[in-house]
Design a protein around this motif. Structure first.
Motif, mmCIF file in Angstrom:
data_model
loop_
_atom_site.group_PDB
_atom_site.id
_atom_site.type_symbol
_atom_site.label_atom_id
_atom_site.label_comp_id
_atom_site.label_asym_id
_atom_site.label_seq_id
_atom_site.Cartn_x
_atom_site.Cartn_y
_atom_site.Cartn_z
ATOM 1 N N TYR A 41 0.840 -1.198 0.000
ATOM 2 C CA TYR A 41 0.000 0.000 0.000
ATOM 3 C C TYR A 41 0.876 1.248 0.000
ATOM 4 C CZ TYR A 41 -4.073 -2.831 1.362
ATOM 5 O OH TYR A 41 -5.103 -3.744 1.401
ATOM 6 N N VAL A 42 0.347 2.304 -0.623
ATOM 7 C CA VAL A 42 1.028 3.599 -0.618
ATOM 8 C C VAL A 42 0.020 4.661 -0.186
ATOM 9 C CG1 VAL A 42 2.246 5.316 -1.996
ATOM 10 C CG2 VAL A 42 2.583 2.892 -2.467
ATOM 11 N N ALA A 43 0.439 5.526 0.737
ATOM 12 C CA ALA A 43 -0.397 6.655 1.151
ATOM 13 C C ALA A 43 -0.398 7.678 0.022
ATOM 14 C CB ALA A 43 0.139 7.275 2.429
ATOM 15 N N THR A 44 -1.572 7.899 -0.580
ATOM 16 C CA THR A 44 -1.646 8.725 -1.775
ATOM 17 C C THR A 44 -2.718 9.800 -1.648
ATOM 18 O OG1 THR A 44 -3.198 7.160 -2.773
ATOM 19 C CG2 THR A 44 -0.859 6.871 -3.300
ATOM 20 N N ALA A 45 -2.524 10.863 -2.426
ATOM 21 C CA ALA A 45 -3.514 11.941 -2.529
ATOM 22 C C ALA A 45 -3.255 12.689 -3.828
ATOM 23 C CB ALA A 45 -3.418 12.891 -1.330
ATOM 24 N N SER A 46 -4.193 13.529 -4.197
ATOM 25 C CA SER A 46 -3.996 14.345 -5.396
ATOM 26 C C SER A 46 -2.951 15.423 -5.121
ATOM 27 C CB SER A 46 -5.308 15.003 -5.812
ATOM 28 O OG SER A 46 -5.690 15.990 -4.859
ATOM 29 N N GLN B 172 -4.857 3.273 7.636
ATOM 30 C CA GLN B 172 -4.383 4.656 7.677
ATOM 31 C C GLN B 172 -3.693 4.956 9.016
ATOM 32 O OE1 GLN B 172 -6.284 4.028 4.331
ATOM 33 N NE2 GLN B 172 -7.473 3.802 6.196
ATOM 34 N N LYS B 173 -4.314 4.522 10.111
ATOM 35 C CA LYS B 173 -3.731 4.764 11.429
ATOM 36 C C LYS B 173 -2.425 3.994 11.607
ATOM 37 C CE LYS B 173 -8.082 5.894 13.754
ATOM 38 N NZ LYS B 173 -9.044 5.522 14.828
ATOM 39 N N ALA B 174 -2.354 2.778 11.026
ATOM 40 C CA ALA B 174 -1.110 2.004 11.114
ATOM 41 C C ALA B 174 0.023 2.720 10.385
ATOM 42 C CB ALA B 174 -1.314 0.610 10.534
ATOM 43 N N TRP B 175 -0.284 3.289 9.220
ATOM 44 C CA TRP B 175 0.749 4.015 8.472
ATOM 45 C C TRP B 175 1.168 5.274 9.220
ATOM 46 C CZ3 TRP B 175 1.110 8.833 6.046
ATOM 47 C CH2 TRP B 175 2.206 8.990 5.197
ATOM 48 N N GLY C 22 -9.582 14.557 -4.813
ATOM 49 C CA GLY C 22 -9.162 15.490 -3.781
ATOM 50 C C GLY C 22 -9.988 15.459 -2.517
ATOM 51 N N MET C 23 -10.754 14.370 -2.313
ATOM 52 C CA MET C 23 -11.563 14.291 -1.096
ATOM 53 C C MET C 23 -10.723 14.039 0.145
ATOM 54 S SD MET C 23 -14.916 12.110 -2.253
ATOM 55 C CE MET C 23 -15.434 12.042 -0.528
ATOM 56 N N GLY C 24 -9.638 13.313 -0.014
ATOM 57 C CA GLY C 24 -8.804 12.979 1.120
ATOM 58 C C GLY C 24 -7.622 12.155 0.673
ATOM 59 N N TRP C 25 -6.791 11.766 1.641
ATOM 60 C CA TRP C 25 -5.691 10.864 1.343
ATOM 61 C C TRP C 25 -6.050 9.477 1.869
ATOM 62 C CZ3 TRP C 25 -2.941 8.015 4.947
ATOM 63 C CH2 TRP C 25 -3.118 8.373 6.295
ATOM 64 N N GLY C 26 -5.462 8.440 1.288
ATOM 65 C CA GLY C 26 -5.770 7.096 1.737
ATOM 66 C C GLY C 26 -4.694 6.115 1.346
ATOM 67 N N MET C 27 -4.739 4.944 1.978
ATOM 68 C CA MET C 27 -3.816 3.858 1.676
ATOM 69 C C MET C 27 -4.381 3.055 0.512
ATOM 70 S SD MET C 27 -1.533 4.509 3.896
ATOM 71 C CE MET C 27 -0.482 3.119 3.499
ATOM 72 N N LEU D 115 3.446 0.686 2.957
ATOM 73 C CA LEU D 115 3.037 -0.186 4.047
ATOM 74 C C LEU D 115 2.764 -1.550 3.423
ATOM 75 C CD1 LEU D 115 2.257 -0.402 7.083
ATOM 76 C CD2 LEU D 115 -0.106 0.035 6.381
ATOM 77 N N ASP D 116 3.565 -2.543 3.798
ATOM 78 C CA ASP D 116 3.444 -3.883 3.232
ATOM 79 C C ASP D 116 2.678 -4.777 4.197
ATOM 80 O OD1 ASP D 116 4.912 -3.059 1.048
ATOM 81 O OD2 ASP D 116 6.826 -3.713 1.897
ATOM 82 N N VAL D 117 1.563 -5.320 3.719
ATOM 83 C CA VAL D 117 0.674 -6.124 4.554
ATOM 84 C C VAL D 117 0.786 -7.590 4.128
ATOM 85 C CG1 VAL D 117 -1.719 -6.546 5.220
ATOM 86 C CG2 VAL D 117 -0.908 -4.199 4.888
ATOM 87 N N PRO D 118 1.353 -8.451 4.991
ATOM 88 C CA PRO D 118 1.505 -9.870 4.630
ATOM 89 C C PRO D 118 0.161 -10.587 4.631
ATOM 90 C CG PRO D 118 2.223 -9.506 6.881
ATOM 91 C CD PRO D 118 1.911 -8.154 6.317
ATOM 92 N N LEU D 119 -0.039 -11.443 3.641
ATOM 93 C CA LEU D 119 -1.289 -12.178 3.491
ATOM 94 C C LEU D 119 -1.045 -13.677 3.604
ATOM 95 C CD1 LEU D 119 -2.837 -10.270 0.431
ATOM 96 C CD2 LEU D 119 -3.256 -9.863 2.871
ATOM 97 N N THR D 120 -2.038 -14.381 4.136
ATOM 98 C CA THR D 120 -1.960 -15.825 4.318
ATOM 99 C C THR D 120 -3.234 -16.468 3.789
ATOM 100 O OG1 THR D 120 -0.615 -15.540 6.324
ATOM 101 C CG2 THR D 120 -1.654 -17.678 6.014
ATOM 102 N N TRP D 121 -3.081 -17.575 3.092
ATOM 103 C CA TRP D 121 -4.212 -18.389 2.633
ATOM 104 C C TRP D 121 -4.413 -19.505 3.647
ATOM 105 C CZ3 TRP D 121 -8.361 -18.809 -0.205
ATOM 106 C CH2 TRP D 121 -8.828 -20.031 -0.673
ATOM 107 N N GLN D 122 -5.626 -19.594 4.227
ATOM 108 C CA GLN D 122 -5.909 -20.606 5.231
ATOM 109 C C GLN D 122 -7.131 -21.423 4.827
ATOM 110 O OE1 GLN D 122 -5.043 -19.740 9.402
ATOM 111 N NE2 GLN D 122 -5.043 -17.554 8.880
#
Length: 301
Positions: A162-167, A199-202, A231-236, A260-267
């Motif tokens: 994920y990348v924190a992005t905005a206009s 967003q809070k984690a970043w 331009g409403m806001g910034w987000g991940m 922000l790299d979020v590890p994923l697992t298949w269960q």
């Protein structure tokens, strides 16, 4: 406890379609017959299984029994294939919990590679998909790494970046003095739903502070990108969804080189691992093409 397959199919059909009438149409019986089957099943298990309403929904017991019925269908289909008892066996249904961003970026590629399955996807925030598996309401799930469910086989898939992005205009308006805990506390952000903590984690990773910015709640991955561009806001945003807008300048990172790299697992429930092996293989293949490499391969819990 032995349960009548006709009763189980009636329960599953009601939960899929939301009404006794639609279930009757699917199973080619009368609504009265569906009602009688549900009453008999409720008498058998000694609990209410359906919340009657518009639409009808399952009680916790009803949801668990319906999932049990689908699991049986998967195992019976596998046995039929192995014994070549019925080459014309139709598709069976599998219920999978998938984070919305995973569905929007790469999971459809995995589903498309598997024949003989009808997918019933539960789409939830990534931090909560493990709960569906833990409650026994799905057969498999994509979960955030570390949320391992007892009784499941788990495969590390890699990390969704994920990348924190905005206009550019939004960044100029709200972050002209830089990106810190003060500007982040004032600038509106985009939040998928009230479970979303990305967003809070970043912010915590960048500032070391617990900041609660003003938020728009917007439960749509593509809507997230579009709202950020507007331009409403910034987000991940997942890189896979935001890359084109980053390349053409409609979006910019709030901070360079700060993903922000979020590890994923298949269960998968262990009893279903063999039956769902083709799906597991397809998930791993699609994940390799879309995610950052995993740290490890596979384990059981």
């Amino acid at each position: 406890m032995l349960l009548d397959p006709n009763h189980l199919s009636a329960l599953s059909s009601i939960l899929r379609h939301g009404s006794f009438e639609a279930a009757a149409a699917e199973l080619s019986v009368t609504p009265s017959a569906i009602s009688q089957r549900i009453k008999a099943l409720e008498d058998r298990v000694g609990a209410a299984l359906i919340n009657r309403g518009t639409p009808c929904t399952g009680t916790p017991a009803g949801l668990r029994i319906a999932q049990h019925a689908e699991d049986i269908g998967l195992l019976e289909a596998k046995l039929a294939r192995e014994l070549t008892l019925n080459q014309a066996t139709g598709p069976v249904r599998v219920r999978v919990a998938v984070p919305a961003d995973v569905l929007a970026t790469w999971f459809i590629d995995a589903m498309a590679k598997v024949d003989g399955l009808l997918f019933d996807l539960v789409v939830d925030d990534q931090d909560h998909s493990a709960e569906w598996l833990r409650r026994g309401e799905v057969s498999a799930a994509i979960t955030v790494g570390g949320q391992l469910v007892s009784g499941c086989d788990a495969t590390s898939l890699g990390a969704l970046r994920y990348v924190a992005t905005a206009s550019p205009e939004f960044i100029e308006k709200w972050f002209a003095k830089g990106v810190d805990e003060h500007t982040l506390a004032s600038a509106p952000c985009l939040t998928f739903n009230r479970k979303d903590r990305l967003q809070k984690a970043w912010i915590a990773e960048q500032t070391g502070q617990a900041v609660s910015p003003p938020s728009h709640f917007l439960p749509s991955p593509q809507g997230f990108v579009d709202a950020a561009i507007a331009g409403m806001g910034w987000g991940m945003n997942p890189v896979g969804l935001a890359q084109r807008a980053l390349d053409d300048g409609r979006l910019r990172p709030l901070v360079q080189n700060a993903p922000l790299d979020v590890p994923l697992t298949w269960q998968v429930g262990r009893v279903l691992s063999a039956a769902l092996a083709p799906l597991t293989s397809a998930v791993r293949q699609a994940a390799r093409a879309a995610l950052l490499p995993p740290c490890s391969e596979q384990s059981s819990f």
